[in-house]
Write an enzyme that holds these catalytic residues in place. Structure first.
Site, mmCIF file in Angstrom:
data_model
loop_
_atom_site.group_PDB
_atom_site.id
_atom_site.type_symbol
_atom_site.label_atom_id
_atom_site.label_comp_id
_atom_site.label_asym_id
_atom_site.label_seq_id
_atom_site.Cartn_x
_atom_site.Cartn_y
_atom_site.Cartn_z
ATOM 1 N N CYS A 31 -10.492 -4.521 -0.186
ATOM 2 C CA CYS A 31 -11.585 -3.538 -0.132
ATOM 3 C C CYS A 31 -12.430 -3.647 -1.409
ATOM 4 C CB CYS A 31 -11.029 -2.124 0.025
ATOM 5 S SG CYS A 31 -10.339 -1.443 -1.492
ATOM 6 N N CYS A 61 -10.675 -2.654 -4.679
ATOM 7 C CA CYS A 61 -9.730 -3.675 -5.158
ATOM 8 C C CYS A 61 -10.482 -4.843 -5.773
ATOM 9 C CB CYS A 61 -8.836 -4.163 -4.019
ATOM 10 S SG CYS A 61 -7.565 -2.961 -3.581
ATOM 11 N N ASN A 65 0.829 -1.212 0.000
ATOM 12 C CA ASN A 65 0.000 0.000 0.000
ATOM 13 C C ASN A 65 0.861 1.259 0.000
ATOM 14 O OD1 ASN A 65 0.616 -0.828 2.651
ATOM 15 N ND2 ASN A 65 -1.107 0.247 3.545
ATOM 16 N N GLU A 76 0.435 5.228 0.490
ATOM 17 C CA GLU A 76 -0.499 6.264 0.957
ATOM 18 C C GLU A 76 -0.065 7.653 0.499
ATOM 19 O OE1 GLU A 76 -1.052 5.549 5.177
ATOM 20 O OE2 GLU A 76 -2.155 3.694 4.736
ATOM 21 N N GLU A 106 -3.102 -4.499 -3.194
ATOM 22 C CA GLU A 106 -3.615 -5.403 -4.228
ATOM 23 C C GLU A 106 -3.620 -4.727 -5.597
ATOM 24 O OE1 GLU A 106 -4.863 -4.779 -1.264
ATOM 25 O OE2 GLU A 106 -6.191 -6.363 -0.551
ATOM 26 N N CYS A 125 -4.145 0.757 -2.531
ATOM 27 C CA CYS A 125 -3.975 -0.483 -1.764
ATOM 28 C C CYS A 125 -2.924 -1.389 -2.423
ATOM 29 C CB CYS A 125 -5.281 -1.265 -1.722
ATOM 30 S SG CYS A 125 -6.609 -0.457 -0.834
HETATM 31 N N1 THU Z 1 -5.283 -1.547 2.492
HETATM 32 C C1 THU Z 1 -4.713 -2.369 1.551
HETATM 33 O O1 THU Z 1 -3.643 -2.073 1.009
HETATM 34 N N2 THU Z 1 -5.341 -3.518 1.244
HETATM 35 C C2 THU Z 1 -6.456 -3.995 1.875
HETATM 36 O O2 THU Z 1 -6.898 -5.090 1.563
HETATM 37 C C3 THU Z 1 -7.106 -3.184 2.903
HETATM 38 C C4 THU Z 1 -6.545 -1.835 3.123
HETATM 39 C C5 THU Z 1 -4.564 -0.328 2.876
HETATM 40 C C6 THU Z 1 -5.157 0.975 2.461
HETATM 41 C C7 THU Z 1 -4.544 1.913 3.473
HETATM 42 O O3 THU Z 1 -3.224 2.256 3.064
HETATM 43 C C8 THU Z 1 -4.422 1.057 4.725
HETATM 44 O O4 THU Z 1 -4.478 -0.285 4.296
HETATM 45 C C9 THU Z 1 -5.525 1.299 5.746
HETATM 46 O O5 THU Z 1 -6.767 1.266 5.172
#
Ligand code: THU
Length: 161
Positions: free
Chosen positions: A112, A115, A62, A64, A75, A73
């Site tokens: 999520c 994704c 991920n 940000e 994925e 994310c």
């Molecule tokens: N996140 C992911 O990378 N994948 C998931 O399956 C759930 C959430 C990340 C997004 C954000 O950077 C952090 O987790 C918190 O939501």
């Protein structure tokens, strides 16, 4: 009125040692991928690893952003990278790993909705399911048979044809 049941069998491996060696290796790659996570805001590092039909493993984590919605994310970082670097190569399993330092997670984190929608496109494109392995820390592994199972009634390209 008619009813249609839509559901799927989730396989749960309380002991990850029950998984095949290939699946354990892919989860290990997803775990390693968390080291590339940029998650200063959530402090929730996520790693993903995708195995392609040709054997290559593509990772993501991920990423940000100070403007929160601009982040992505793990994925989608992984699957978009796979699409860009190996166009048209079918995706075999996808592994997603989240750390669990405080031990507060009692189940793996699941992709999520955004994704799921992005991944569904790849499943549709390759005309075959993408199996998903999920794990938090060293805990139980969840195995889902396909993205479609996680996103029943998803919006796919057939609506546009
Ligand atoms: N996140 C992911 O990378 N994948 C998931 O399956 C759930 C959430 C990340 C997004 C954000 O950077 C952090 O987790 C918190 O939501």
């Amino acid at each position: 009125m008619q009813k249609k049941h839509i559901g799927f069998d989730l396989n749960i491996y309380p002991d990850p040692a029950e998984l095949s060696g290939d699946d354990r290796a892919l989860l290990a790659a997803a775990r390693e991928a968390t080291s590339g996570s940029y998650s200063p805001y959530s402090k929730f590092p996520v790693g993903a690893a995708i195995e392609l039909a040709t054997g290559e493993v593509v990772i993501g984590s991920n990423q940000e952003n100070a403007s929160y919605p601009s982040g992505l994310c793990a994925e989608r970082v992984a699957v978009f990278q796979a699409g860009a670097r190996f166009p048209g190569t079918p995706v075999r399993p996808l592994a997603v790993y989240v750390g669990n330092p405080g031990g507060s997670l009692h189940k793996p984190a699941a992709p999520c909705g955004n994704c799921r929608q992005s991944l569904l496109e790849y499943e549709h494109r390759q005309e075959g399911p993408i199996r998903i392995l999920l794990q938090a820390g060293g805990g139980a592994v969840y195995e889902c048979p396909s993205i479609r199972a996680l996103l029943p009634l998803g919006f796919d390209p057939e609506f546009l044809s």
